[in-house]
Design a protein around this motif. Structure first.
Motif, PDB file in Angstrom:
ATOM      1  N   ASP A 244       0.853  -1.180   0.000  1.00 34.74           N
ATOM      2  CA  ASP A 244       0.000   0.000   0.000  1.00 34.74           C
ATOM      3  C   ASP A 244       0.893   1.235   0.000  1.00 34.74           C
ATOM      4  O   ASP A 244       1.496   1.585   1.012  1.00 34.74           O
ATOM      5  CB  ASP A 244      -0.902  -0.034   1.237  1.00 34.74           C
ATOM      6  CG  ASP A 244      -1.844   1.139   1.326  1.00 34.74           C
ATOM      7  OD1 ASP A 244      -1.660   2.105   0.561  1.00 34.74           O
ATOM      8  OD2 ASP A 244      -2.768   1.092   2.147  1.00 34.74           O
ATOM      9  N   GLN A 246       0.244   4.396  -0.299  1.00 29.98           N
ATOM     10  CA  GLN A 246      -0.210   5.639   0.332  1.00 29.98           C
ATOM     11  C   GLN A 246      -0.949   5.400   1.648  1.00 29.98           C
ATOM     12  O   GLN A 246      -1.623   6.277   2.153  1.00 29.98           O
ATOM     13  CB  GLN A 246      -1.094   6.422  -0.655  1.00 29.98           C
ATOM     14  CG  GLN A 246      -0.346   6.842  -1.913  1.00 29.98           C
ATOM     15  CD  GLN A 246      -1.128   7.857  -2.732  1.00 29.98           C
ATOM     16  OE1 GLN A 246      -2.030   8.519  -2.245  1.00 29.98           O
ATOM     17  NE2 GLN A 246      -0.757   7.995  -3.998  1.00 29.98           N
ATOM     18  N   ASN A 247      -0.830   4.155   2.156  1.00 35.47           N
ATOM     19  CA  ASN A 247      -1.428   3.824   3.452  1.00 35.47           C
ATOM     20  C   ASN A 247      -2.921   4.134   3.492  1.00 35.47           C
ATOM     21  O   ASN A 247      -3.437   4.717   4.443  1.00 35.47           O
ATOM     22  CB  ASN A 247      -0.707   4.569   4.583  1.00 35.47           C
ATOM     23  CG  ASN A 247      -0.930   3.920   5.940  1.00 35.47           C
ATOM     24  OD1 ASN A 247      -1.049   2.696   6.021  1.00 35.47           O
ATOM     25  ND2 ASN A 247      -0.990   4.717   6.988  1.00 35.47           N
ATOM     26  N   LEU A 249      -5.457   1.627   2.604  1.00 37.08           N
ATOM     27  CA  LEU A 249      -6.274   0.473   2.994  1.00 37.08           C
ATOM     28  C   LEU A 249      -5.591  -0.408   4.038  1.00 37.08           C
ATOM     29  O   LEU A 249      -6.231  -1.270   4.634  1.00 37.08           O
ATOM     30  CB  LEU A 249      -6.628  -0.383   1.768  1.00 37.08           C
ATOM     31  CG  LEU A 249      -7.653   0.202   0.795  1.00 37.08           C
ATOM     32  CD1 LEU A 249      -7.905  -0.757  -0.354  1.00 37.08           C
ATOM     33  CD2 LEU A 249      -8.973   0.518   1.486  1.00 37.08           C
ATOM     34  N   GLN A 250      -4.297  -0.231   4.245  1.00 44.68           N
ATOM     35  CA  GLN A 250      -3.549  -0.976   5.255  1.00 44.68           C
ATOM     36  C   GLN A 250      -3.775  -2.485   5.120  1.00 44.68           C
ATOM     37  O   GLN A 250      -4.081  -3.182   6.082  1.00 44.68           O
ATOM     38  CB  GLN A 250      -3.933  -0.503   6.658  1.00 44.68           C
ATOM     39  CG  GLN A 250      -3.661   0.984   6.870  1.00 44.68           C
ATOM     40  CD  GLN A 250      -4.117   1.474   8.224  1.00 44.68           C
ATOM     41  OE1 GLN A 250      -4.777   0.763   8.961  1.00 44.68           O
ATOM     42  NE2 GLN A 250      -3.758   2.697   8.567  1.00 44.68           N
ATOM     43  N   LEU A 251      -3.631  -2.969   3.893  1.00 49.71           N
ATOM     44  CA  LEU A 251      -3.890  -4.373   3.583  1.00 49.71           C
ATOM     45  C   LEU A 251      -2.584  -5.001   3.110  1.00 49.71           C
ATOM     46  O   LEU A 251      -2.054  -4.638   2.070  1.00 49.71           O
ATOM     47  CB  LEU A 251      -4.959  -4.453   2.480  1.00 49.71           C
ATOM     48  CG  LEU A 251      -5.506  -5.813   2.107  1.00 49.71           C
ATOM     49  CD1 LEU A 251      -6.258  -6.416   3.292  1.00 49.71           C
ATOM     50  CD2 LEU A 251      -6.458  -5.669   0.928  1.00 49.71           C
ATOM     51  N   LYS A 252      -2.051  -5.928   3.887  1.00 45.37           N
ATOM     52  CA  LYS A 252      -0.738  -6.491   3.556  1.00 45.37           C
ATOM     53  C   LYS A 252      -0.845  -7.842   2.850  1.00 45.37           C
ATOM     54  O   LYS A 252       0.037  -8.225   2.090  1.00 45.37           O
ATOM     55  CB  LYS A 252       0.103  -6.636   4.827  1.00 45.37           C
ATOM     56  CG  LYS A 252       0.593  -5.310   5.410  1.00 45.37           C
ATOM     57  CD  LYS A 252       1.497  -5.550   6.594  1.00 45.37           C
ATOM     58  CE  LYS A 252       2.189  -4.276   7.037  1.00 45.37           C
ATOM     59  NZ  LYS A 252       1.275  -3.208   7.384  1.00 45.37           N
ATOM     60  N   TYR A 275     -10.965   1.895  -2.429  1.00 44.59           N
ATOM     61  CA  TYR A 275     -10.566   3.081  -1.665  1.00 44.59           C
ATOM     62  C   TYR A 275     -11.421   4.290  -2.042  1.00 44.59           C
ATOM     63  O   TYR A 275     -11.904   5.034  -1.168  1.00 44.59           O
ATOM     64  CB  TYR A 275      -9.084   3.357  -1.905  1.00 44.59           C
ATOM     65  CG  TYR A 275      -8.645   4.763  -1.573  1.00 44.59           C
ATOM     66  CD1 TYR A 275      -8.742   5.267  -0.281  1.00 44.59           C
ATOM     67  CD2 TYR A 275      -8.125   5.589  -2.572  1.00 44.59           C
ATOM     68  CE1 TYR A 275      -8.338   6.565   0.010  1.00 44.59           C
ATOM     69  CE2 TYR A 275      -7.714   6.879  -2.280  1.00 44.59           C
ATOM     70  CZ  TYR A 275      -7.829   7.366  -0.997  1.00 44.59           C
ATOM     71  OH  TYR A 275      -7.440   8.650  -0.707  1.00 44.59           O
ATOM     72  N   LEU A 286     -12.169  -3.398   5.587  1.00 45.35           N
ATOM     73  CA  LEU A 286     -11.131  -4.295   5.084  1.00 45.35           C
ATOM     74  C   LEU A 286     -11.633  -5.733   5.057  1.00 45.35           C
ATOM     75  O   LEU A 286     -11.304  -6.507   4.162  1.00 45.35           O
ATOM     76  CB  LEU A 286      -9.873  -4.186   5.951  1.00 45.35           C
ATOM     77  CG  LEU A 286      -9.081  -2.882   5.851  1.00 45.35           C
ATOM     78  CD1 LEU A 286      -7.876  -2.929   6.787  1.00 45.35           C
ATOM     79  CD2 LEU A 286      -8.627  -2.634   4.425  1.00 45.35           C
TER      80      LEU A 286
END
Length: 431
Positions: A244, A246-247, A249-252, A275, A286
């Motif tokens: 991600d 640009q931070n 969705l904070q999905l790794k 988004y 999420l």
């Protein structure tokens, strides 16, 4: 008329591009606008997302619908062509419209239909809009049929547009350069409506940027937001690591229910669209994204995207049918371990057949076939043309016979692939 009689009427009375090709193509939106006006402009009664592109628009459309369903919304989904049943084109929360709806729609409007003489596609677009309006969907995901600017779906005013990859396809209608084709796809960009560009292709980026600027639309290149890398398989599903940028969705980590390696090119656009939907006020968590993408096949009924049909020998089908799509198919076949590969292949006459044949492996066993549509290239003709590229095999008059021949000749440690055309995949028994 009953359901079968209604379908026969539609197929026989209205020109259908999938079956007859160029003669069914309309170069303006006049008929669609007239039909929508007659129906009371149902396309204005629900919110929509518009998805165009050469490859990836079907997978992207189904994925966005699945995420929205997982988030609790009532979601319409319009896609084309259908594989098995006409009703696949129009779904609400993954359920196909009823046969009765199709019968009643045609019966109620038959007089106007015969006056207007729309194409098959124009009528099905109007039918979909009517279904979504009647069912009061929260949002509908609308897949472009061909191109964008002059496609019948391009009468909607979507809250968001998504354009997937650009490649060489339908060049007789859309142009013979990537910028020209991109210009047609860019026709779905609407005034002050955001647009997502799924794949970064330097040769067409300026086309989209200029169109978005002209329409005062915010443009989001997915490459600026997400990068995805496939890390393996989990319970038959593809597993991805998501970076991600640009931070937002904070999905790794992500498990995706669509298995083609080419889905890595669709995922950044899908995630960027999610988004933006959040920014537009949609309550998409999420968990909704993860669940929707993992269960996309179950939630939407999508078929034919790198679908494993059996094992020993493993048999796979995929609807990739142009040069870019076939390149991805072959790249993924190379990731499998097998003794010999058997390719059941059919194509349509108005495609750039030679550009595909040039890519196919000479060492494979070929089973040339033809789908039951007028556009299909006769299997014997395809066999003769393929021989010019040192591709050797037999010709079969229908898809099922070709598949049975491949299955009878393949050993347990071989691989059978079925494709070359959406219409070949559509005729696989028990798909």
């Amino acid at each position: 008329m009953n359901y079968q009689e209604t379908l026969d009427y539609l197929y026989q009375s209205l020109p259908m591009f999938q079956r007859v090709g160029q003669s069914a193509f309309k170069k303006d939106l006049t008929n669609t606008l007239a039909l929508c006006k007659y129906l009371g402009n149902p396309e204005r009664k629900f919110r929509s997302i518009h998805v165009a592109g050469t490859n990836g628009k079907g997978s992207t459309s189904h994925s966005l619908a699945a995420v929205l369903q997982a988030a609790g919304y009532k979601v319409g989904l319009y896609t084309s062509p259908h594989l098995k049943e006409f009703t696949e084109r129009i779904r609400i929360n993954g359920q196909e419209v009823s046969e009765d709806f199709v019968v009643n729609f045609v019966g109620n409007h038959q007089v106007f239909i015969e006056q207007l003489k729309p194409s098959f596609f124009e009528l099905t677009v109007g039918m979909a809009f009517e279904a979504f309006a009647q069912e009061a969907v929260d949002i509908a995901v609308i897949e472009v049929g061909m191109g964008g600017r002059l496609d019948s779906t391009n009468v909607i005013d979507p809250i968001l547009s998504v354009i997937t990859s650009i490649g060489y396809d339908h060049m007789a209608f859309l142009g013979d350069t990537l910028p020209a084709i991109a210009g047609e796809k860019a026709g779905i960009i609407k005034y002050q409506r955001p647009v997502v560009i799924s794949l970064d292709q330097p040769e067409v980026r300026e086309v989209f940027d200029q169109k978005a600027s002209m329409m005062q639309s915010d443009i989001y290149h997915a490459i600026d937001f997400f990068e995805v890398q496939k890390t393996g398989q989990e319970n038959g599903f593809s597993k991805y690591q998501v970076f991600d940028k640009q931070n937002v969705l904070q999905l790794k980590e992500l498990v995706f229910g669509l298995n083609g390696n080419y889905q890595r090119m669709n995922l950044p656009g899908i995630l960027t669209a999610c988004y933006l939907l959040q920014k537009l006020g949609y309550n998409i968590s999420l968990e909704s994204i993860q669940h929707g993408l993992a269960e996309v096949v179950h939630l939407t009924g999508l078929k034919g995207r790198w679908q494993v049909l059996q094992n020993q020998p493993i048999m796979i089908c995929d609807t990739g049918h142009n040069e870019a799509g076939i390149k991805e198919v072959l790249a993924q076949l190379d990731t499998y371990q097998y003794h010999k590969v058997h390719l059941v292949i059919g194509m349509v006459q108005d495609k750039d057949v030679k550009s595909v044949l040039m890519l196919l492996p000479k060492a494979a066993n070929y089973y040339f076939c033809q789908a039951k549509i007028p556009r299909a290239m006769p299997a014997e003709n395809l066999k003769v043309l393929a021989a010019e590229y040192e591709l050797v095999g037999k010709a079969y008059q229908d898809v099922e016979t070709a598949i049975n021949a491949a299955k009878s000749e393949a050993q347990a440690d071989d691989l059978i692939f079925i494709g070359g055309s959406t219409f070949v995949v559509a005729e696989i028994p028990d798909l």
